[in-house]
Design an enzyme around this catalytic site. Structure first.
Site, PDB file in Angstrom:
ATOM      1  N   GLY A   1      82.370  51.733   4.433  1.00 30.17           N
ATOM      2  CA  GLY A   1      83.140  50.740   5.192  1.00 30.17           C
ATOM      3  C   GLY A   1      84.603  50.752   4.804  1.00 30.17           C
TER       4      GLY A   1
ATOM      5  N   SER B   1      87.314  52.337   7.304  1.00 29.58           N
ATOM      6  CA  SER B   1      88.155  52.217   8.506  1.00 29.58           C
ATOM      7  C   SER B   1      87.903  50.913   9.249  1.00 29.58           C
ATOM      8  CB  SER B   1      87.865  53.378   9.459  1.00 29.58           C
ATOM      9  OG  SER B   1      88.003  54.598   8.792  1.00 29.58           O
TER      10      SER B   1
ATOM     11  N   GLU C   1      85.458  62.945  -1.378  1.00 30.23           N
ATOM     12  CA  GLU C   1      85.154  63.120   0.045  1.00 30.23           C
ATOM     13  C   GLU C   1      85.651  64.482   0.520  1.00 30.23           C
ATOM     14  OE1 GLU C   1      86.331  59.822   2.517  1.00 30.23           O
ATOM     15  OE2 GLU C   1      85.654  60.812   4.345  1.00 30.23           O
TER      16      GLU C   1
HETATM   17  C1  LIG Z   1      82.832  60.784  13.848  1.00 34.21           C
HETATM   18  C2  LIG Z   1      83.605  59.949  12.885  1.00 34.21           C
HETATM   19  C3  LIG Z   1      82.969  59.419  11.771  1.00 34.21           C
HETATM   20  C4  LIG Z   1      83.659  58.589  10.885  1.00 34.21           C
HETATM   21  N1  LIG Z   1      82.981  58.014   9.841  1.00 34.21           N
HETATM   22  C5  LIG Z   1      83.590  57.077   9.090  1.00 34.21           C
HETATM   23  C6  LIG Z   1      82.847  56.340   8.117  1.00 34.21           C
HETATM   24  O1  LIG Z   1      81.656  56.556   7.921  1.00 34.21           O
HETATM   25  N2  LIG Z   1      83.488  55.360   7.438  1.00 34.21           N
HETATM   26  C7  LIG Z   1      84.809  55.099   7.616  1.00 34.21           C
HETATM   27  O2  LIG Z   1      85.323  54.203   6.936  1.00 34.21           O
HETATM   28  N3  LIG Z   1      85.544  55.776   8.523  1.00 34.21           N
HETATM   29  C8  LIG Z   1      84.966  56.753   9.270  1.00 34.21           C
HETATM   30  N4  LIG Z   1      85.679  57.443  10.227  1.00 34.21           N
HETATM   31  C9  LIG Z   1      87.055  57.032  10.485  1.00 34.21           C
HETATM   32  C10 LIG Z   1      88.103  58.078  10.165  1.00 34.21           C
HETATM   33  O3  LIG Z   1      88.350  58.130   8.781  1.00 34.21           O
HETATM   34  C11 LIG Z   1      89.358  57.693  10.968  1.00 34.21           C
HETATM   35  O4  LIG Z   1      89.043  57.895  12.335  1.00 34.21           O
HETATM   36  C12 LIG Z   1      90.555  58.525  10.597  1.00 34.21           C
HETATM   37  O5  LIG Z   1      91.018  58.207   9.317  1.00 34.21           O
HETATM   38  C13 LIG Z   1      91.708  58.348  11.623  1.00 34.21           C
HETATM   39  O6  LIG Z   1      91.984  56.991  11.799  1.00 34.21           O
HETATM   40  P1  LIG Z   1      92.042  56.335  13.269  1.00 34.21           P
HETATM   41  O7  LIG Z   1      90.819  56.747  14.005  1.00 34.21           O
HETATM   42  O8  LIG Z   1      92.322  54.894  13.110  1.00 34.21           O
HETATM   43  O9  LIG Z   1      93.254  57.048  13.999  1.00 34.21           O
HETATM   44  P2  LIG Z   1      94.802  56.694  13.826  1.00 34.21           P
HETATM   45  O10 LIG Z   1      95.117  56.515  12.383  1.00 34.21           O
HETATM   46  O11 LIG Z   1      95.153  55.590  14.769  1.00 34.21           O
HETATM   47  O12 LIG Z   1      95.463  58.028  14.318  1.00 34.21           O
HETATM   48  C14 LIG Z   1      95.586  58.374  15.721  1.00 34.21           C
HETATM   49  C15 LIG Z   1      96.263  59.734  15.810  1.00 34.21           C
HETATM   50  O13 LIG Z   1      97.595  59.639  15.268  1.00 34.21           O
HETATM   51  C16 LIG Z   1      97.757  60.598  14.220  1.00 34.21           C
HETATM   52  N5  LIG Z   1      98.579  60.019  13.137  1.00 34.21           N
HETATM   53  C17 LIG Z   1      98.430  58.799  12.559  1.00 34.21           C
HETATM   54  N6  LIG Z   1      99.352  58.606  11.595  1.00 34.21           N
HETATM   55  C18 LIG Z   1     100.101  59.740  11.550  1.00 34.21           C
HETATM   56  C19 LIG Z   1     101.210  60.172  10.761  1.00 34.21           C
HETATM   57  N7  LIG Z   1     101.708  59.418   9.792  1.00 34.21           N
HETATM   58  N8  LIG Z   1     101.724  61.410  11.004  1.00 34.21           N
HETATM   59  C20 LIG Z   1     101.208  62.224  11.972  1.00 34.21           C
HETATM   60  N9  LIG Z   1     100.150  61.859  12.775  1.00 34.21           N
HETATM   61  C21 LIG Z   1      99.615  60.646  12.550  1.00 34.21           C
HETATM   62  C22 LIG Z   1      96.359  60.901  13.720  1.00 34.21           C
HETATM   63  O14 LIG Z   1      96.269  62.180  13.123  1.00 34.21           O
HETATM   64  C23 LIG Z   1      95.558  60.824  15.009  1.00 34.21           C
HETATM   65  O15 LIG Z   1      95.637  62.030  15.716  1.00 34.21           O
HETATM   66  C24 LIG Z   1      85.030  58.310  11.103  1.00 34.21           C
HETATM   67  C25 LIG Z   1      85.683  58.861  12.222  1.00 34.21           C
HETATM   68  C26 LIG Z   1      84.993  59.668  13.095  1.00 34.21           C
HETATM   69  C27 LIG Z   1      85.698  60.213  14.295  1.00 34.21           C
END
Ligand SMILES: Cc1cc2nc3c(=O)[nH]c(=O)nc-3n(C[C@H](O)[C@H](O)[C@H](O)COP(=O)(O)OP(=O)(O)OC[C@H]3O[C@@H](n4cnc5c(N)ncnc54)[C@H](O)[C@@H]3O)c2cc1C
Length: 398
Positions: free
Chosen positions: A127, A129, A244
């Protein structure tokens, strides 16, 4: 290109192969190799087989039941498991929360949780994100307020992988909203059966239920479930992320996928000959194979440095970016190899023993769902864009 292993490493590889031949359940490996859906029970059977052999906790110190293997042995083990069609070990308990408990937990937490992770009593999920906190994780808002010997937790986590199977979740929660972002966070272990916890499925592009939203409404969590000090959870969070990203290159899985691609390309016919003989397809296949060989070499260089006492740093970001790009490229080629047969969306064909006739060759049905599923690789574990930022800063000094 041959990689030379020592006689001891070769003997270890042979031992791993013998174990896999005898103990990896055949129906489970068939599902993995054919791209079928795995059940909770499939994962649990493989977990038990590894635990009985003492080969489950590859990252743990021996005193807690770990294998004590070095990085080269872990690399060989990963490679052989992927080749044999072993399911990926669910990392949340073994490779994520356990190292944090070992490093920061109390003796009581170690005594209680570690054996339960090994024997499979607890299935953990992560937990971290939240809807507004992914790449910018420190902006998380889930709140934990102290009330006597409990915290009262309110908020929402998202993308919680396999949370539908989990009975425990480790969470980052905000315990001091007045402090600077990273300083007001704590690391809390929460029983998913607590009143006020709700899990809702998120169905992904491949039609599967792999991730969830988890809601907390006035959930009471004993203070004894805090790991490390209150407001020092960011230290645990960062420590966990180094685990991780361990093995994140996924070389073993990429090699297994490449073998499958060659098999498919040999079976599929295009312009009157097997696709593998088509010059334009061969070129794409050769490119991805060369990229994979280069990745394996880079991975082994990092592994050798760690064996020699080094610590993997920003190199793991390079491995993550290249490893995931290569695995995605292979799923793209697989999908292209079967052309229109990848188009029908028949999720039932992913069920082992399904009577539904696949459209086209047997191996075609899972290829489109796999292609969509593997898009996740460049997002989770820190998105590839974020990894490139790390490389730019730490390696290129930009
Ligand atoms: C299938 C799947 C399983 C997952 N499982 C888990 C889980 O079990 N537990 C958990 O806690 N999380 C989990 N996650 C979450 C995952 O860690 C996040 O999706 C990831 O860290 C990206 O965050 P976000 O989705 O909020 O995208 P955002 O942070 O909103 O990013 C959106 C886009 O903007 C880009 N971006 C953002 N900031 C920057 C920057 N500073 N410079 C350049 N580009 C940038 C990103 O690369 C991305 O392309 C999972 C995600 C997926 C897709």
């Amino acid at each position: 290109m041959d990689i030379t292993y020592t006689p001891e490493e070769q003997a270890f590889r042979a031992e791993v192969r013998r174990f896999l031949a005898g103990k990896l359940p055949k129906d489970v490996s068939a599902k993995v190799l054919e791209g079928k859906r795995l059940t909770k029970d499939d994962h649990e059977r493989w977990h038990r087989a590894l635990n009985e052999q003492g080969w489950l906790a590859v990252h743990w110190p021996r005193q807690h039941g770990g294998t004590g293997w070095g990085p080269v042995q872990r690399h060989i083990f990963d490679e052989e498991c992927a080749a044999a069609g072993a399911p990926q070990i669910i990392p949340f308990g073994l490779s994520m929360v356990a190292p944090v408990i070992i490093k920061f937990g109390t003796e009581e937490q170690k005594r209680y949780y570690l054996p339960r992770i090994l024997d499979g009593s607890d299935w953990w999920c992560q937990g971290y994100s939240e809807p507004g906190a992914g790449s910018d994780l420190a902006s998380l808002k889930t709140r934990a307020v102290r009330d006597g010997d409990h915290y009262v937790v309110n908020g929402q986590k998202t993308w919680t992988t396999l949370g539908q199977h989990a009975n425990m979740i480790f969470c980052l929660v905000r315990t001091d909203p007045a402090a600077k972002q990273q300083e007001g966070i704590s690391f809390l272990l929460i029983d998913m059966a607590s009143p006020g916890v709700t899990v809702r499925p998120i169905i992904t592009l491949d039609g599967e239920h792999e991730v969830n939203e988890v809601f907390f409404d006035d959930v009471r969590v004993p203070v004894a479930n805090l790991v490390g000090e209150e407001n020092k959870g960011w230290t645990c969070a960062k420590y966990l992320l180094t685990y991780e990203r361990t093995g994140i290159a996924g070389v073993g899985m990429a090699k297994a996928a490449l073998r499958h691609l060659k098999h498919v390309a040999a079976k599929q016919v295009g312009n009157g000959r097997p696709l593998v003989e088509d010059p334009s397809f061969r070129l794409k296949l050769a490119e991805v194979e060369i990229d994979l060989m280069a990745l394996e070499m880079t991975n082994l260089r990092v592994v050798a440095a760690v064996q020699g006492g080094g610590v993997p740093g920003a190199e793991s970001s390079i491995l993550k970016v290249r490893g995931t790009e290569i695995r995605q490229a292979i799923t793209d080629l697989l999908r292209r190899a079967v052309g229109p047969y990848a188009l029908p969306f028949l999720p039932e064909t992913l069920e082992a023993g399904s009577n539904l006739e696949p459209v086209g060759p047997d191996f075609a049905a899972p290829l489109a769902p796999q292609y969509f599923n593997r898009r996740k690789l460049s997002i989770y574990g820190g998105s590839n864009e974020i990894q490139k930022n790390i490389v730019a800063k730490m390696i290129l000094g930009l």
